[in-house]
Enzyme design. Structure first.
Site, mmCIF file in Angstrom:
data_model
loop_
_atom_site.group_PDB
_atom_site.id
_atom_site.type_symbol
_atom_site.label_atom_id
_atom_site.label_comp_id
_atom_site.label_asym_id
_atom_site.label_seq_id
_atom_site.Cartn_x
_atom_site.Cartn_y
_atom_site.Cartn_z
ATOM 1 C CG ASP A 185 -6.054 19.850 -31.689
ATOM 2 O OD1 ASP A 185 -4.845 19.602 -31.560
ATOM 3 O OD2 ASP A 185 -6.667 20.662 -30.947
ATOM 4 C CG HIS A 187 -5.460 18.486 -27.468
ATOM 5 N ND1 HIS A 187 -5.301 18.524 -26.097
ATOM 6 C CD2 HIS A 187 -6.301 19.500 -27.764
ATOM 7 C CE1 HIS A 187 -6.023 19.501 -25.585
ATOM 8 N NE2 HIS A 187 -6.633 20.115 -26.571
ATOM 9 C CD GLU A 211 -4.797 22.986 -33.118
ATOM 10 O OE1 GLU A 211 -4.874 23.426 -31.948
ATOM 11 O OE2 GLU A 211 -5.720 23.117 -33.953
ATOM 12 C CD GLU A 237 -3.879 24.550 -28.172
ATOM 13 O OE1 GLU A 237 -4.427 24.220 -27.108
ATOM 14 O OE2 GLU A 237 -4.316 24.230 -29.300
ATOM 15 C CG ASP A 259 -5.248 31.868 -26.800
ATOM 16 O OD1 ASP A 259 -5.598 32.999 -26.401
ATOM 17 O OD2 ASP A 259 -5.976 30.865 -26.692
ATOM 18 C CG HIS A 286 -5.840 28.228 -29.227
ATOM 19 N ND1 HIS A 286 -5.973 28.609 -27.900
ATOM 20 C CD2 HIS A 286 -6.283 26.949 -29.282
ATOM 21 C CE1 HIS A 286 -6.458 27.601 -27.200
ATOM 22 N NE2 HIS A 286 -6.669 26.579 -28.017
#
Length: 383
Positions: A185, A187, A211, A237, A259, A286
């Site tokens: 990830d 992020h 990700e 997400e 999500d 997510h």
């Protein structure tokens, strides 16, 4: 009518979640989760405003209510309103399933699988710590993990920063071997240029996916990361509707991560999954959230042919003050066996909320916000 909506309540609970409770006039209760980390009180206000419309309505008209809540006002969209809609949507599906005595996935067309693979998140700033954390996840039966590529990243990643990412992922691969998976990830902490430099360096380690290589507001550039690597790219997400997912699909994103508590609930995530199918893409929702979000993800997953794997945060170290299973009366439906969740058979979302525990936790609510990170020069960094 005896089954009209009589009451809509919200419960902010530790560590950072918001539960929605909808009760009908004949006493049936449905639960949903509108968690938006760091904004529970703001989303709660939005749900309270939605309640003015919902009370007195037929709870079975899920699509109608979703249209009104999402599109009935001139200003709409965004994380807060989409999360508020999500919590209500989940609770209405829970009510409908309970009313009919069937799990929600039956109402979405029926199950297409008998179990869903799960993954857990691992921390660790050093390769040795990564190895230890992964070993702990393997001990509970998981066959896949996800790790952050880094902490705070400089704007143009240094040799040391990139080498550190590769070393930690290499440590993970050594523990996992060739038959288990590690996802990485980013992020949104990496610039486009740095993500493009990193991805080829990770290819020999065969990550399951990379990700969020760019922040969501730069989704128009994600195709340049896709073109820079053979590793599947995942994102989503912080995207909240089919319309926001369409450009990343068109850019070649392989794995969508909506999500279910941020992107409009079960109804919209199911539609996002169907959209992904038309691009030969899969979904991996997510969910580092609470039990209702996880239960909702599973209902979507069991009815979606292109569901890949399910994130979950049971036992994760950052859930300070409460744990995913603390709010359910029977933990069995959310236990994983051999790295998988079994198909839930209970009505509605398939879990029973411990209402006393929820009300007690809401009485002790303390507002949570994520920390603000800064670069060495004092400017704000991506968290």
């Amino acid at each position: 009518m005896s089954d009209v909506i009589e009451r809509v309540e919200t419960f902010p609970v530790a560590p950072r979640w918001l539960f929605v409770r909808i009760e009908t006039a004949d006493g049936l209760v449905g639960w949903g989760e509108a968690s938006l980390e760091g904004y529970a009180d703001v989303v709660r206000a939005a749900v309270d405003q939605f309640a003015v419309y919902l009370v007195g309505k037929d709870p079975g008209l899920i699509e109608e209510h979703g249209q009104v809540l999402a599109k009935g006002q001139f200003y709409r969209g965004g994380a807060v309103l989409a999360s508020a809609v999500a919590g209500v949507d989940q609770a209405l599906w829970d009510l409908k399933g309970k009313r009919l005595g069937v799990p929600v996935h039956d109402l979405l067309g029926g199950a297409v699988r008998e179990r869903i693979r799960a993954y857990g998140w691992v921390g660790g700033d050093e390769p040795s710590e990564v190895a230890d954390h992964i070993a702990a996840q393997l001990d509970v039966g998981l066959t896949a993990v996800k790790m952050n590529a880094s902490g705070r990243m400089s704007r143009n990643g240094s040799v040391a920063e990139l080498d550190g990412v590769v070393s930690r992922v290499a440590a993970a691969r050594e523990v996992l071997g060739p038959d288990r998976d590690v996802a990485v990830d980013l992020h949104g902490r990496f610039t486009l240029a740095t993500a493009r430099r990193l991805a080829p360096l990770l290819e020999p380690l065969h990550p399951f996916f990379i990700e969020e290589p760019v922040v969501p507001e730069n989704s128009h550039m994600i195709g340049r990361v896709v073109d820079a690597t053979t590793i599947p790219i995942a994102t989503g997400e912080r995207l909240y509707s089919r319309q926001e997912f369409l450009p990343v699909l068109q850019a070649g994103t392989a794995i969508l991560q909506p999500d279910v508590s941020h992107a409009g609930g079960i109804s919209e995530v199911r539609r996002i999954a169907s959209l992904a199918e038309t691009f030969d893409a899969v979904i991996a929702p997510h969910c580092p959230l609470g039990p209702l979000a996880l239960a909702s993800c599973l209902q979507v997953g069991f009815a979606s042919p292109n569901h890949l794997i399910q994130e979950q945060s049971i036992g994760i170290h950052y859930n300070a003050g409460a744990e995913v299973l603390d709010y359910v009366a029977d933990t069995a439906p959310l236990k994983f066996v051999d790295g998988h969740f079994a198909r839930p058979t209970g009505a509605g979302l398939g879990i029973e909320i411990d209402e006393r525990a929820v009300r007690d936790a809401a009485g002790r609510w303390e507002r949570w916000q994520n920390p603000v990170w800064r670069h060495p020069d004092g400017s704000v960094a991506e968290w």
